[in-house]
Design an enzyme around this catalytic site. Structure first.
Site, PDB file in Angstrom:
ATOM      1  N   ASN A 178      -1.990   0.174   6.824  1.00 37.48           N
ATOM      2  CA  ASN A 178      -1.417  -1.063   7.349  1.00 37.48           C
ATOM      3  C   ASN A 178      -0.579  -1.837   6.328  1.00 37.48           C
ATOM      4  O   ASN A 178      -0.425  -3.043   6.431  1.00 37.48           O
ATOM      5  CB  ASN A 178      -2.515  -1.928   7.977  1.00 37.48           C
ATOM      6  CG  ASN A 178      -3.594  -2.294   6.978  1.00 37.48           C
ATOM      7  OD1 ASN A 178      -3.498  -1.949   5.808  1.00 37.48           O
ATOM      8  ND2 ASN A 178      -4.618  -3.001   7.425  1.00 37.48           N
ATOM      9  N   HIS A 209      -2.193  -5.496   1.496  1.00 39.01           N
ATOM     10  CA  HIS A 209      -3.492  -6.143   1.284  1.00 39.01           C
ATOM     11  C   HIS A 209      -3.243  -7.578   0.848  1.00 39.01           C
ATOM     12  O   HIS A 209      -2.288  -7.851   0.112  1.00 39.01           O
ATOM     13  CB  HIS A 209      -4.286  -5.428   0.179  1.00 39.01           C
ATOM     14  CG  HIS A 209      -5.455  -6.236  -0.314  1.00 39.01           C
ATOM     15  ND1 HIS A 209      -6.683  -6.195   0.311  1.00 39.01           N
ATOM     16  CD2 HIS A 209      -5.570  -7.142  -1.334  1.00 39.01           C
ATOM     17  CE1 HIS A 209      -7.507  -7.039  -0.317  1.00 39.01           C
ATOM     18  NE2 HIS A 209      -6.853  -7.619  -1.316  1.00 39.01           N
ATOM     19  N   PHE A 228     -15.275   3.724   7.126  1.00 38.72           N
ATOM     20  CA  PHE A 228     -13.911   4.074   6.716  1.00 38.72           C
ATOM     21  C   PHE A 228     -13.702   4.045   5.198  1.00 38.72           C
ATOM     22  O   PHE A 228     -12.592   4.230   4.718  1.00 38.72           O
ATOM     23  CB  PHE A 228     -12.890   3.153   7.406  1.00 38.72           C
ATOM     24  CG  PHE A 228     -13.088   1.672   7.168  1.00 38.72           C
ATOM     25  CD1 PHE A 228     -12.641   1.063   6.001  1.00 38.72           C
ATOM     26  CD2 PHE A 228     -13.710   0.886   8.131  1.00 38.72           C
ATOM     27  CE1 PHE A 228     -12.811  -0.304   5.792  1.00 38.72           C
ATOM     28  CE2 PHE A 228     -13.884  -0.487   7.925  1.00 38.72           C
ATOM     29  CZ  PHE A 228     -13.429  -1.078   6.745  1.00 38.72           C
ATOM     30  N   TYR A 238     -12.313  -1.701  -3.716  1.00 37.25           N
ATOM     31  CA  TYR A 238     -12.800  -1.896  -2.346  1.00 37.25           C
ATOM     32  C   TYR A 238     -14.327  -1.782  -2.236  1.00 37.25           C
ATOM     33  O   TYR A 238     -14.855  -1.531  -1.150  1.00 37.25           O
ATOM     34  CB  TYR A 238     -12.131  -0.900  -1.394  1.00 37.25           C
ATOM     35  CG  TYR A 238     -10.806  -1.389  -0.816  1.00 37.25           C
ATOM     36  CD1 TYR A 238     -10.723  -2.573  -0.073  1.00 37.25           C
ATOM     37  CD2 TYR A 238      -9.635  -0.662  -0.999  1.00 37.25           C
ATOM     38  CE1 TYR A 238      -9.521  -3.018   0.463  1.00 37.25           C
ATOM     39  CE2 TYR A 238      -8.419  -1.103  -0.451  1.00 37.25           C
ATOM     40  CZ  TYR A 238      -8.382  -2.278   0.279  1.00 37.25           C
ATOM     41  OH  TYR A 238      -7.198  -2.721   0.825  1.00 37.25           O
ATOM     42  N   GLU A 245      -9.855 -10.442  -7.649  1.00 34.92           N
ATOM     43  CA  GLU A 245      -8.843  -9.394  -7.437  1.00 34.92           C
ATOM     44  C   GLU A 245      -7.667  -9.542  -8.403  1.00 34.92           C
ATOM     45  O   GLU A 245      -7.153  -8.540  -8.912  1.00 34.92           O
ATOM     46  CB  GLU A 245      -8.352  -9.438  -5.988  1.00 34.92           C
ATOM     47  CG  GLU A 245      -9.442  -8.996  -5.012  1.00 34.92           C
ATOM     48  CD  GLU A 245      -9.007  -9.064  -3.554  1.00 34.92           C
ATOM     49  OE1 GLU A 245      -9.831  -8.715  -2.688  1.00 34.92           O
ATOM     50  OE2 GLU A 245      -7.856  -9.455  -3.261  1.00 34.92           O
ATOM     51  N   LYS A 266       0.821  -1.220   0.000  1.00 37.45           N
ATOM     52  CA  LYS A 266       0.000   0.000   0.000  1.00 37.45           C
ATOM     53  C   LYS A 266       0.860   1.278   0.000  1.00 37.45           C
ATOM     54  O   LYS A 266       2.061   1.229   0.289  1.00 37.45           O
ATOM     55  CB  LYS A 266      -0.934  -0.035   1.222  1.00 37.45           C
ATOM     56  CG  LYS A 266      -1.964  -1.175   1.173  1.00 37.45           C
ATOM     57  CD  LYS A 266      -2.926  -1.122   2.371  1.00 37.45           C
ATOM     58  CE  LYS A 266      -3.965  -2.220   2.320  1.00 37.45           C
ATOM     59  NZ  LYS A 266      -4.936  -2.139   3.445  1.00 37.45           N
TER      60      LYS A 266
HETATM   61  P1  IDP Z   1      -7.913  -6.776   5.655  1.00 37.61           P
HETATM   62  O1  IDP Z   1      -7.091  -5.824   4.788  1.00 37.61           O
HETATM   63  O2  IDP Z   1      -7.122  -7.296   6.828  1.00 37.61           O
HETATM   64  O3  IDP Z   1      -8.581  -7.872   4.861  1.00 37.61           O
HETATM   65  P2  IDP Z   1     -10.546  -5.496   5.797  1.00 37.61           P
HETATM   66  O4  IDP Z   1     -11.489  -5.639   6.938  1.00 37.61           O
HETATM   67  O5  IDP Z   1     -10.865  -6.224   4.529  1.00 37.61           O
HETATM   68  O6  IDP Z   1      -9.081  -5.895   6.334  1.00 37.61           O
HETATM   69  O7  IDP Z   1     -10.408  -3.943   5.507  1.00 37.61           O
HETATM   70  C1  IDP Z   1      -9.796  -3.485   4.329  1.00 37.61           C
HETATM   71  C2  IDP Z   1      -8.858  -2.351   4.684  1.00 37.61           C
HETATM   72  O8  IDP Z   1      -9.624  -1.259   5.179  1.00 37.61           O
HETATM   73  C3  IDP Z   1      -7.851  -2.633   5.798  1.00 37.61           C
HETATM   74  O9  IDP Z   1      -6.706  -3.340   5.366  1.00 37.61           O
HETATM   75  C4  IDP Z   1      -7.527  -1.249   6.272  1.00 37.61           C
HETATM   76  O10 IDP Z   1      -6.624  -0.581   5.390  1.00 37.61           O
HETATM   77  C5  IDP Z   1      -8.891  -0.568   6.187  1.00 37.61           C
HETATM   78  N1  IDP Z   1      -9.645  -0.672   7.454  1.00 37.61           N
HETATM   79  C6  IDP Z   1     -10.243  -1.768   7.978  1.00 37.61           C
HETATM   80  N2  IDP Z   1     -10.849  -1.487   9.152  1.00 37.61           N
HETATM   81  C7  IDP Z   1     -10.641  -0.175   9.365  1.00 37.61           C
HETATM   82  C8  IDP Z   1     -11.042   0.736  10.421  1.00 37.61           C
HETATM   83  O11 IDP Z   1     -11.701   0.368  11.388  1.00 37.61           O
HETATM   84  N3  IDP Z   1     -10.614   2.031  10.270  1.00 37.61           N
HETATM   85  C9  IDP Z   1      -9.885   2.473   9.202  1.00 37.61           C
HETATM   86  N4  IDP Z   1      -9.508   1.665   8.199  1.00 37.61           N
HETATM   87  C10 IDP Z   1      -9.877   0.372   8.279  1.00 37.61           C
HETATM   88 MG    MG Z   2     -10.021  -7.734   3.382  1.00 41.71          MG
END
Ligand code: IDP
Ligand code: MG
Length: 139
Positions: free
Chosen positions: A113, A116, A58, A50, A127, A10
């Site tokens: 984070n 992905h 978010f 997404y 994807e 990312k």
């Molecule tokens: P993942 O990437 O671990 O699969 P997902 O729940 O699919 O997690 O969420 C997609 C992305 O959205 C996350 O990797 C993160 O960048 C963002 N995200 C998820 N939850 C939150 C939140 O509570 N606040 C802000 N960003 C979030």
């Molecule tokens: Mg995910």
């Protein structure tokens, strides 16, 4: 079972020049990179990628972040690649990620984070074909 999964490094990670370090962790986990490129998504492309999260609070912030800089997209292949890569990534919230995972090591917060990874065979297929044509797949 040999699987393929989609990885994205990312914008928070490319911004800090971490592509090499993250790819090293991926390769050391035994995952093989079978396609890879660096792209800069438009807002429309990030929102489409997404779309499954479009009803989340978010969503706008996440998609603005994902088009804020370049990303490295790759296809990873290996035994149980989908769950294996999710283990290497660590939990979505880096505070909850295990030591030694990519997110524990490099993520800035729950949104920024660093990586992905697909979460199921169905999403992996969708994807991968979102970013790569058949021609671009080496293996
Ligand atoms: P993942 O990437 O671990 O699969 P997902 O729940 O699919 O997690 O969420 C997609 C992305 O959205 C996350 O990797 C993160 O960048 C963002 N995200 C998820 N939850 C939150 C939140 O509570 N606040 C802000 N960003 C979030
Ligand atoms: Mg995910």
């Amino acid at each position: 079972m040999i699987q393929k999964t989609l990885s994205i490094i990312k914008p928070d990670a490319t911004e800090r020049n971490l592509q090499g370090a993250i790819l090293k962790m991926i390769q050391e986990a035994g995952l093989k990179i079978t396609a890879m490129k660096m792209i800069h998504m438009t807002r429309t492309q990030a929102r489409s990628f997404y779309a499954v999260h479009s009803d989340k609070p978010f969503f706008d912030s996440l998609t603005e972040f994902m088009c804020s800089g370049p990303v490295v997209v790759s296809v990873l292949e290996g035994e149980n690649a989908i769950s294996s890569y999710r283990q290497v990534m660590g939990a979505t919230n880096p505070d909850k990620a295990d030591p030694g995972t990519i997110r524990k090591t490099y993520a800035l917060d729950i949104e920024r984070n660093s990586v992905h990874g697909s979460d199921s065979p169905e999403t992996a297929e969708v994807e991968i074909s979102y970013f790569f044509s058949q021609l671009e797949m080496a293996g």
